[in-house]
Design a protein around this motif. Structure first.
Motif, PDB file in Angstrom:
ATOM      1  N   ILE A  78      70.688  39.910   2.767  1.00 49.05           N
ATOM      2  CA  ILE A  78      71.588  39.912   3.929  1.00 49.05           C
ATOM      3  C   ILE A  78      71.098  40.990   4.890  1.00 49.05           C
ATOM      4  N   ALA A  79      70.750  40.607   6.092  1.00 48.79           N
ATOM      5  CA  ALA A  79      70.279  41.551   7.113  1.00 48.79           C
ATOM      6  C   ALA A  79      71.423  41.815   8.092  1.00 48.79           C
ATOM      7  N   ILE A  80      71.840  43.064   8.189  1.00 52.01           N
ATOM      8  CA  ILE A  80      73.019  43.409   9.012  1.00 52.01           C
ATOM      9  C   ILE A  80      72.645  44.413  10.095  1.00 52.01           C
ATOM     10  N   GLY A  81      72.993  44.072  11.330  1.00 46.30           N
ATOM     11  CA  GLY A  81      72.777  44.973  12.459  1.00 46.30           C
ATOM     12  C   GLY A  81      73.848  44.713  13.515  1.00 46.30           C
ATOM     13  N   THR A 128      68.480  50.793   4.104  1.00 47.59           N
ATOM     14  CA  THR A 128      68.740  50.952   5.534  1.00 47.59           C
ATOM     15  C   THR A 128      67.419  51.061   6.295  1.00 47.59           C
ATOM     16  N   VAL A 129      67.498  50.690   7.564  1.00 47.81           N
ATOM     17  CA  VAL A 129      66.389  50.896   8.511  1.00 47.81           C
ATOM     18  C   VAL A 129      66.988  51.563   9.754  1.00 47.81           C
ATOM     19  N   PRO A 130      66.156  52.171  10.601  1.00 46.04           N
ATOM     20  CA  PRO A 130      66.712  52.904  11.756  1.00 46.04           C
ATOM     21  C   PRO A 130      67.590  52.044  12.667  1.00 46.04           C
ATOM     22  N   ILE A 168      70.318  44.786   3.622  1.00 49.45           N
ATOM     23  CA  ILE A 168      69.554  45.755   4.397  1.00 49.45           C
ATOM     24  C   ILE A 168      70.222  45.888   5.753  1.00 49.45           C
ATOM     25  N   HIS A 169      70.557  47.125   6.115  1.00 49.23           N
ATOM     26  CA  HIS A 169      71.322  47.281   7.355  1.00 49.23           C
ATOM     27  C   HIS A 169      70.730  48.357   8.245  1.00 49.23           C
ATOM     28  N   ALA A 170      70.918  48.152   9.556  1.00 47.75           N
ATOM     29  CA  ALA A 170      70.518  49.141  10.546  1.00 47.75           C
ATOM     30  C   ALA A 170      71.531  50.288  10.529  1.00 47.75           C
ATOM     31  N   ARG A 171      71.094  51.462  11.102  1.00 50.89           N
ATOM     32  CA  ARG A 171      72.000  52.618  11.086  1.00 50.89           C
ATOM     33  C   ARG A 171      72.643  52.852  12.448  1.00 50.89           C
ATOM     34  N   TRP A 172      72.346  52.019  13.446  1.00 54.44           N
ATOM     35  CA  TRP A 172      73.032  52.113  14.748  1.00 54.44           C
ATOM     36  C   TRP A 172      74.454  51.582  14.617  1.00 54.44           C
ATOM     37  N   ASN A 173      75.404  52.216  15.348  1.00 52.20           N
ATOM     38  CA  ASN A 173      76.806  51.732  15.404  1.00 52.20           C
ATOM     39  C   ASN A 173      77.417  51.702  13.997  1.00 52.20           C
TER      40      ASN A 173
END
Ligand code: LMZ
Length: 193
Positions: free
Chosen positions: A114-117, A57-59, A23-28
């Motif tokens: 896996i949490a990715i940001g 994805t999350v914001p 699960i990943h953020a969409r910033w950068n």
């Protein structure tokens, strides 16, 4: 001379049969995309099949803890409901903004997530507050649920630091996403033992 700092000697674990979410953020996004690719590459190399890898994805990074919590809960419902129930039906019924790409519900709940940001320091204290909240949030979700949550939050002071840690810089630093993929396999395997 061998560097002191680093993940240590690589271990090999058989990821066959594991079900893993990223699960990943969409910033950068340029950095995020490289990190996600690195994690996925390691999962596949360890024998995790494509259909057992779910990408969500999350914001932004601040949404990672709730995203992980909701995703894992949905996979547990899938596991009890059995095949045929699409994960997006289950997720949409929980009024969450998470939409899974899965079409049919595999029977198992996730073995690891896996949490990715990527947090890049700006001119304010926003970076510090998000980094602190997300770190504690992901640890709480992991311990409350029992599912291994791999900490893939980069907290960098410059864009260059982020590019380097995604394997996109000029220094030849390795893609940290690969470490996270390997950690997910190891923790997923050990959880089964
Ligand atoms: O501000 N910088 C960043 C950021 N802000 C958004 C935040 O995570 C959240 O989505 C919003 O506050 C809405 O809740 N999110 C990131 O992943 N990286 C950043 O560098």
């Amino acid at each position: 001379m061998t560097p002191i700092k680093g993940p240590g000697a690589a271990q090999s674990h058989d990821g066959t049969g594991l079900r893993v979410a990223i699960i990943h953020a969409r910033w950068n996004e340029q950095i995020i995309d490289a990190l996600v690719s690195g994690a996925k590459k390691q999962l596949l190399a360890a024998g995790v099949t494509e259909e057992n890898i779910t990408v969500e994805t999350v914001p932004g990074s601040y949404e990672l803890p709730i995203g992980v919590q909701r995703l894992y809960a949905a996979s547990q419902v899938q596991a009890s409901a059995g095949e045929g129930i699409s994960a997006s039906d289950l997720l949409s019924s929980s009024t969450t903004d998470l939409k899974t790409t899965a079409t049919t519900a595999p029977k198992k709940a996730f073995d690891a997530i896996i949490a990715i940001g990527v947090l890049i320091k700006g001119a304010t204290m926003h970076f510090e507050y998000i980094a602190d909240a997300v770190s504690h949030g992901l640890m709480r979700v992991q311990l409350d649920s029992g599912v291994p949550v791999i900490f893939g939050l980069l907290t960098v002071l410059t864009e260059e630091q982020g590019l380097e840690r995604a394997g996109l810089g000029s220094s030849g630093m390795h893609n940290h996403g690969e470490d996270w993929g390997s950690a997910a396999v190891e923790l997923g395997v050990k959880r089964r033992e």
